[in-house]
Design an enzyme around this catalytic site. Sequence first.
Site, short mmCIF file in Angstrom:
data_model
loop_
_atom_site.label_atom_id
_atom_site.label_comp_id
_atom_site.label_asym_id
_atom_site.label_seq_id
_atom_site.Cartn_x
_atom_site.Cartn_y
_atom_site.Cartn_z
CG ASP A 134 -20.71 9.61 -1.69
OD1 ASP A 134 -20.91 10.84 -1.54
OD2 ASP A 134 -21.18 8.76 -0.93
CD GLU A 154 -19.43 5.28 -1.17
OE1 GLU A 154 -20.42 5.92 -1.55
OE2 GLU A 154 -19.41 4.66 -0.09
CB CYS A 171 -25.84 0.55 -5.16
SG CYS A 171 -24.35 1.01 -4.29
CG HIS A 190 -28.95 10.51 1.74
ND1 HIS A 190 -27.75 11.15 1.80
CD2 HIS A 190 -28.70 9.26 1.28
CE1 HIS A 190 -26.80 10.31 1.41
NE2 HIS A 190 -27.33 9.15 1.10
C1 PEP Z 1 -23.40 6.38 -3.56
O1 PEP Z 1 -22.59 7.14 -3.04
O2 PEP Z 1 -23.53 6.25 -4.81
C2 PEP Z 1 -24.30 5.58 -2.74
C3 PEP Z 1 -25.06 4.64 -3.26
O3 PEP Z 1 -24.32 5.83 -1.41
P1 PEP Z 1 -25.09 7.05 -0.75
O4 PEP Z 1 -25.95 7.72 -1.80
O5 PEP Z 1 -25.91 6.50 0.36
O6 PEP Z 1 -23.97 7.93 -0.30
MG MG Z 2 -22.13 6.99 -0.92
#
Ligand code: PEP
Ligand code: MG
Length: 569
Positions: free
Chosen positions: A452, A428, A499, A186
């Site tokens: 994920d 995911e 996403c 993140h």
């Molecule tokens: C993902 O898992 O692809 C996602 C967009 O969520 P995050 O990266 O916040 O886990």
């Molecule tokens: Mg995720």
Amino acid sequence: MLKGIAASSGVVVAKAYKLVQPVLNISRRNVEVEPELLKFEEALVKTRNDIQTIKEKAVGRLSDDDLAIFDAHLMVTQDPEFTGQMIEMIKSEGINAEFACQEVSGMFINMFESMEDAYFRERAADIKDVSYRLSCHIMGYELANLSLIQEEVVIVAHDLTPSDTAQLNKAFTKGFATAIGGRTSHSAIMARSLEIPAVVGIAGLLDHVNHGDVIVLDALDGVVLINPNEDELKHYKAKADRYADLKNSLKVLKDADSVTLDGHHVELVGNIGNPVDADKVLENGGEGVGLYRTEFLYMDAQALPSEEDQFVAYKSVLEKMGSRPTVVRTLDIGGDKELSYLPFPHEMNPFLGYRAIRLCLDRTDIFKTQVRALLRSSVFGKLCIMFPMIATLDEFRTAKKFVKDTEAELLAEGHAVSKDYQLGMMVEIPAAAILADQFAKEADFLSIGTNDLIQYSMAADRMNEKVSYLYQPYNPSLLRLIKLTIDGGHKEGKWVGMCGEMAGEEMAAPLLLGLGLDEFSMSASSILQSRKMIRSLKYSEMKEMADKALNMSNEAEVVALVKKTLKLD
Ligand code: PEP
Ligand code: MG
């Protein structure tokens, strides 16, 4: 030269700012009282001075509410209950100051953390912060403060937490390099949204870099150069200029259609972490928001944000986006995203544990506040609510019913709620991808979270650079899961987006286009580059290429196919 993972594009040269956060090993010792008291008083003065300086430096950069946190910290250092008890312990028991500090602050932290009232729970985080700083000063450690940096630097650290990253001052932080982490950790995601170049997962980084070294951070190729010579400097400065020119040349595409040469339209939208990011999406020609990670609202706060605070944030994003769709994801906490004021029990596998929708369906008090704020904001734009980490249809149904019940409650209270907000989910977890056609009967849309989805499909922790070779977006197994999801959604007439970070990868876009993806959501800084790519492709050709890729046996073959088809290098 050290090699890592390019996490946020750019090329910069600056001095290294080596961030070392001391780990405090505190044990009880018997000491001479007078000198210990003197040491304690001096540490207390330094602590107060630090806080005062941090506050002064932050004026103008932080809101009044955020600045008030430092007043609370100053109050803690002046509270006779707090420091008085420490002095008393040193005097009466003849023990070391840091131990007294740990004992007394621990008592207050426990007391505040167990209180019902959010205001008092917030005080626990303040006390933790202040007592850490105080202990560091007592023990003679110098504490780095990122917001105090006053010259252009590249931050070099073992890791940066997402909240460290959020505090970086863009004027001085030219980039950062970390020893651990991957493209989808993140802090990397936040670096992209702040548009700060970053290279992560550099093994041995802290052994090689000294504070003050000159660093070239090539976050296009994932390389860090320490104390470069004249020729190297010239080479990288030219590379930085070329990159800046490329970025400028893309600006003409801001208002262009995201359409292929043979007329197939897709949507290019942005991932955001806060309302300010929404401006960057618009500046970069984004056609909406495909993922608003609301957890950053929780992570930047000192206590659970109130319904009103959340309402203000969601309304602001929806108003900015106007008629463009805005996908807001409900709280996705857990994994590498923690809340200081909401401690979770230690877990062996936090990414497989109590997180995201699992936590929300359990802590319905927290979920209710967010859903109320979201529904109240729905009348200000085109809201799409999205649940993270859905594994079973039962979970989706429970979450959906929770939203519908909350809507009825709000209407009964006289609040307005839009009639046409959408309710969708992230795909995911492989179980959800495989059953996408069933989910699509009940969800308004699906959005694939490859960050994920890849880690769960390959059983490879997205934070662990030792297994990063298994993080394979182009593996045919992953492409088949994506295909199942897209086909499952389309069978029921629902739109399917992505996403995860893969959606913004230059090499992935042609494949995803060929697989039939409708919406690509990425960091604002990648939108224009992707638009350029989409406008240069033929949908019919990409469909053919994707069909071939689905029948290949490993990632290398797929990468070679894409390169050959697109005539890349
Ligand atoms: C993902 O898992 O692809 C996602 C967009 O969520 P995050 O990266 O916040 O886990
Ligand atoms: Mg995720």
